[in-house]
Design a protein around this motif. Structure first.
Motif, PDB file in Angstrom:
ATOM      1  N   GLN B 169      39.313  44.607  27.576  1.00 59.02           N
ATOM      2  CA  GLN B 169      40.727  44.569  27.958  1.00 59.02           C
ATOM      3  C   GLN B 169      41.174  45.892  28.535  1.00 59.02           C
ATOM      4  OE1 GLN B 169      42.579  43.188  24.356  1.00 59.02           O
ATOM      5  NE2 GLN B 169      42.975  41.193  25.262  1.00 59.02           N
ATOM      6  N   LEU B 172      40.000  46.129  32.016  1.00 60.70           N
ATOM      7  CA  LEU B 172      40.625  45.187  32.932  1.00 60.70           C
ATOM      8  C   LEU B 172      42.083  45.521  33.214  1.00 60.70           C
ATOM      9  CD1 LEU B 172      39.087  41.758  31.948  1.00 60.70           C
ATOM     10  CD2 LEU B 172      38.528  43.254  33.846  1.00 60.70           C
ATOM     11  N   VAL B 173      42.820  45.991  32.195  1.00 60.91           N
ATOM     12  CA  VAL B 173      44.230  46.283  32.465  1.00 60.91           C
ATOM     13  C   VAL B 173      44.374  47.537  33.311  1.00 60.91           C
ATOM     14  CG1 VAL B 173      45.227  45.116  30.484  1.00 60.91           C
ATOM     15  CG2 VAL B 173      44.544  47.489  30.282  1.00 60.91           C
ATOM     16  N   THR B 174      43.342  48.360  33.351  1.00 63.62           N
ATOM     17  CA  THR B 174      43.451  49.546  34.198  1.00 63.62           C
ATOM     18  C   THR B 174      42.802  49.321  35.552  1.00 63.62           C
ATOM     19  OG1 THR B 174      41.456  50.411  33.162  1.00 63.62           O
ATOM     20  CG2 THR B 174      43.538  51.184  32.293  1.00 63.62           C
ATOM     21  N   ASN B 175      42.320  48.120  35.797  1.00 66.48           N
ATOM     22  CA  ASN B 175      41.610  47.857  37.044  1.00 66.48           C
ATOM     23  C   ASN B 175      41.886  46.437  37.507  1.00 66.48           C
ATOM     24  OD1 ASN B 175      39.655  47.062  38.931  1.00 66.48           O
ATOM     25  ND2 ASN B 175      38.301  48.676  38.234  1.00 66.48           N
ATOM     26  N   GLN B 176      42.949  46.303  38.282  1.00 65.89           N
ATOM     27  CA  GLN B 176      43.403  44.976  38.677  1.00 65.89           C
ATOM     28  C   GLN B 176      42.359  44.226  39.501  1.00 65.89           C
ATOM     29  OE1 GLN B 176      47.408  44.948  39.667  1.00 65.89           O
ATOM     30  NE2 GLN B 176      47.353  43.128  40.908  1.00 65.89           N
ATOM     31  N   LEU B 179      39.857  42.596  37.305  1.00 61.34           N
ATOM     32  CA  LEU B 179      40.375  41.436  36.586  1.00 61.34           C
ATOM     33  C   LEU B 179      40.299  40.190  37.438  1.00 61.34           C
ATOM     34  CD1 LEU B 179      41.762  40.294  34.110  1.00 61.34           C
ATOM     35  CD2 LEU B 179      43.945  40.880  35.105  1.00 61.34           C
ATOM     36  N   ASP B 180      40.717  40.339  38.690  1.00 60.53           N
ATOM     37  CA  ASP B 180      40.753  39.163  39.550  1.00 60.53           C
ATOM     38  C   ASP B 180      39.358  38.571  39.736  1.00 60.53           C
ATOM     39  OD1 ASP B 180      42.164  37.352  40.981  1.00 60.53           O
ATOM     40  OD2 ASP B 180      41.928  38.395  42.885  1.00 60.53           O
ATOM     41  N   LEU B 183      37.853  37.090  36.125  1.00 61.90           N
ATOM     42  CA  LEU B 183      38.611  36.212  35.228  1.00 61.90           C
ATOM     43  C   LEU B 183      38.028  34.805  35.149  1.00 61.90           C
ATOM     44  CD1 LEU B 183      42.393  36.832  35.228  1.00 61.90           C
ATOM     45  CD2 LEU B 183      41.088  35.777  33.427  1.00 61.90           C
ATOM     46  N   PHE B 184      37.686  34.275  36.299  1.00 62.80           N
ATOM     47  CA  PHE B 184      37.145  32.920  36.298  1.00 62.80           C
ATOM     48  C   PHE B 184      35.852  32.892  35.505  1.00 62.80           C
ATOM     49  CE2 PHE B 184      38.472  29.036  38.008  1.00 62.80           C
ATOM     50  CZ  PHE B 184      37.358  28.237  38.166  1.00 62.80           C
TER      51      PHE B 184
END
Lengths: 343, 336
Positions: B169, B172-176, B179-180, B183-184
């Motif tokens: 987490q 991911l929250v520091t690296n948009q 995340l994209d 995520l899938f």
């Protein structure tokens, strides 16, 4: 110092050992110091003296704004959220008689998360973000009700409650993931930060929304201090001592859910506080709810304030959500608990 | 008709499972955004024509997907059955070894920090993460003077999973961007993979599956208790070690291929147990067959529920798995 302090005020009746009072007083000082530190650190460092001046409304220029408008509500929010989660965990651990139980394990955070992410994905653009807490609380309550009903089979046993909670959590996690994968990237990011748990951008309105709940729920929990202590002895003994076990279990569950629910609603799914804080508290003071509750609340609040402080200073200019650091401390702590238990 | 008349025997029931698997496979290949007629499907498989769009759908999308779904389902279900025998805990599943969280974390690190993006490379990263996490969980669960106990393993797994989740987490929250793209994958999906991704895993996956299926008799002995098994001359420690390695190989590959596909390892062994009995010689092969069928069906169903979008297979298995799990929890989980 007196050996113990007896409290008798209407329905509140308990005796607090002197040690408990001393520990609570000491903790209050520590928490005040930690909060002061949190107010003085950040992108702009402000000396503790200036912080105090700002708090009294005597600081000139931008320091007053930074302290009173940016940092203070955020710090207060972190403390309140931590305190609420911690007490929710304390009640829950007594309720399911398992020291490893916490609100996030039995699905309360999961329910709030589903509702919050659904709101962020589908309703936030039309309604505005201020409705988010309401949806999250409703989600937490619905999830808890679902878990309780599914676990009911002529009464609810703690083990079944936990098992069903874990199962339903997984399903709600899947639903949350589904919504996140399908929504546009901007929503995805908001939702993901919410899921991690953060007090970023909290303002006085948030504090005002959270505070009345705590002012209502915490005294209510103290009122049932005796019942909470009795629950820990097990159904047979508690029934023998005149406690209507099933009715009390439901009531305490509602209290725990409400506390965790309002906290999660405002700051997202911060894990591990409800697990950790009660354990630390139990090592410090006697096992008795009326004494444990304030100590647990102080420790829980302090944990989140510290996690938030680390998150926004250590990796600046990045603002890492508090939930990350609570988990980073919480998981090793959980492992430590594991080793102390005798299986 | 023979399968139906003989359905009271275990062989008949396993055969019924194979029929179900075949049906699920056919459905997975032919149903979706574009539904393909059985004749087209046969033609695509036997006389492939690269200029035919429908043939291309089968070769490029449906077939790799079905193969991965089937392999992942079989691997996870067998891993779950082994895990439940190993820990004598009916709630044990591969996720408990920290395999999922470890693989996810490794992949997120690779794709956000090291900017690896080829799925074929991420596969090995994920596998390494799965092994690393499993070693850590096993080390924590067996440290101290009392040695590994099922409960300690389970709890160590939960803690290590939570820790890896927190790190994931944080990244991911520091690296948009990260995340994209993941995520899938985090949700558990078999879409958009090619068969080239599967080939390198086969030398690990197939022997592990085959070896697991031959261990039924030894596991039956183990299930009667460590002391009994030892008294009858079984090398209990060696067998447990082997089972642990097999679980990680199977589950690690599955997670690296498809991401977080939950509940399969947990519920399929239970369903098979009530269908084929507790004898592991049947239970393991039954788990492989029904696990593959379940994931194939979940993936196919996920294509229809919210058309034109797809529900990732990991979400589908969780939504299907939860009611089964709740039923099990209410019944008290008394077998296994």
């Amino acid at each position: 110092m007196a050996k113990s302090l007896r409290v008798r005020a209407g329905p509140l009746a308990f005796a607090l050992p002197g040690r408990t009072i001393a520990v609570t007083a000491a903790l209050i000082l520590v928490v005040a110091a930690v909060m002061l530190l949190s107010l003085s650190r950040g992108t702009v460092a402000i000396g503790p003296g200036t912080v105090l001046q700002a708090l009294l409304g005597q600081a000139e220029g931008p320091e007053g704004f930074v302290v009173n408008t940016l940092r203070l509500p955020r710090t207060v929010m972190a403390f309140l959220v931590g305190a609420a989660l911690a007490v929710a965990g304390l009640i829950l651990q007594a309720l399911v008689r398992n020291p490893l139980a916490s609100p996030d394990i039995i699905g309360i955070s999961g329910g709030a998360s589903v509702a919050a992410v659904a709101f962020l994905s589908f309703l936030a653009p039309q309604l505005g973000a201020q409705w988010l807490p309401l949806f999250a609380i409703a989600g937490a309550l619905l999830a808890a009700a679902g878990i309780y009903l599914l676990a009911w089979r002529s009464g609810v046993t703690p083990a079944r409650l936990v098992l069903i909670g874990i199962g339903l959590s997984a399903a709600m996690g899947a639903a949350t993931t589904l919504m996140i994968t399908l929504s546009p990237i901007a929503t995805t990011m908001t939702a993901y930060i919410w899921l991690t748990g953060s007090v970023y951008g909290s303002d006085w309105a948030d504090v005002q929304a959270l505070l009345p709940w705590l002012a209502l729920l915490l005294p209510l929990a103290l009122r049932h201090a005796r019942a909470i202590d009795l629950q820990e002895f097990g159904d047979t003994l508690a029934t023998g001592l005149g406690l209507p076990v099933q009715r009390n279990r439901l009531l305490l569950l509602v209290l725990s859910v409400a506390l965790a629910g309002v906290a999660v609603a405002h700051a997202g799914a911060i894990g591990f506080v409800g697990l950790m804080a009660p354990h630390i508290a139990r090592r410090l003071v006697a096992r008795q709810f009326a004494g444990l509750a304030p100590v647990t609340a102080l420790i829980g609040g302090m944990l989140v304030v510290l996690a938030d402080l680390v998150g926004r200073t250590l990796f600046a200019p990045l603002d890492v959500p508090a939930g990350v650091f609570v988990s980073a401390i919480g998981a090793p702590f959980f492992i430590y608990l594991l080793f102390r238990q005798r299986f | 008709m023979t399968a139906i008349t003989a359905i009271h025997t275990r062989a008949g029931r396993l055969l019924a499972g194979l029929l179900l698997l075949a049906t699920a496979l056919a459905a997975s290949l032919s149903l979706g955004q574009t539904n393909l007629a059985p004749t087209t499907l046969m033609a695509a498989l036997t006389a492939f024509d690269p200029s035919n769009t429908q043939h291309l759908i089968v070769a490029d999308s449906r077939l790799p997907r079905a193969v991965i779904a089937g392999l992942v389902g079989a691997a996870l279900a067998v891993a779950g059955a082994l895990m439940q025998a190993l820990t004598r805990n009916p709630l044990a599943s591969p996720a408990i070894f920290g395999v999922n969280a470890g693989a996810v974390f490794a992949i997120v690190v690779a794709s956000t920090v090291l900017t690896v993006s080829a799925l074929s490379q991420l596969l090995w990263v994920g596998l390494a993460g799965a092994f690393g996490a499993a070693l850590l969980v096993f080390g924590l669960g067996s440290a101290g003077d009392r040695g590994p106990s099922p409960l300690r393993l389970v709890l160590a797994g939960a803690a290590v999973s939570a820790l890896f989740m927190a790190f994931t987490q944080a990244l991911l929250v520091t690296n948009q961007q990260g995340l994209d793209s993941v995520l899938f994958w985090l949700a558990g999906s078999v879409a958009g993979r090619s068969l080239d991704m599967v080939y390198p895993t086969l030398p690990l996956l197939l022997p592990a599956l085959a070896l697991s299926l031959t261990l039924g008799r030894a596991i039956n002995l183990l299930a009667s208790g460590d002391q009994v098994a030892q008294g009858l001359g079984q090398n209990v420690v060696g067998l447990k070690l082997l089972l642990g390695v097999l679980v990680v190989c199977l589950a690690g590959t599955a997670v690296a291929l498809a991401g977080n596909v939950g509940f399969v390892g947990l519920i399929v062994p239970h369903m098979v147990r009530s269908w084929l009995g507790t004898d592991h010689r049947w239970l393991l092969s039954g788990s492989a067959v029904f696990g593959a069928a379940l994931v194939l069906m979940a993936d196919t169903l996920g294509r229809f529920l919210i058309m034109p979008q797809e529900i990732p297979v990991g979400v589908m298995t969780a939504l299907i798995g939860t009611p089964v799990f709740i039923l099990l929890a209410r019944r008290g989980l008394n077998h296994g």
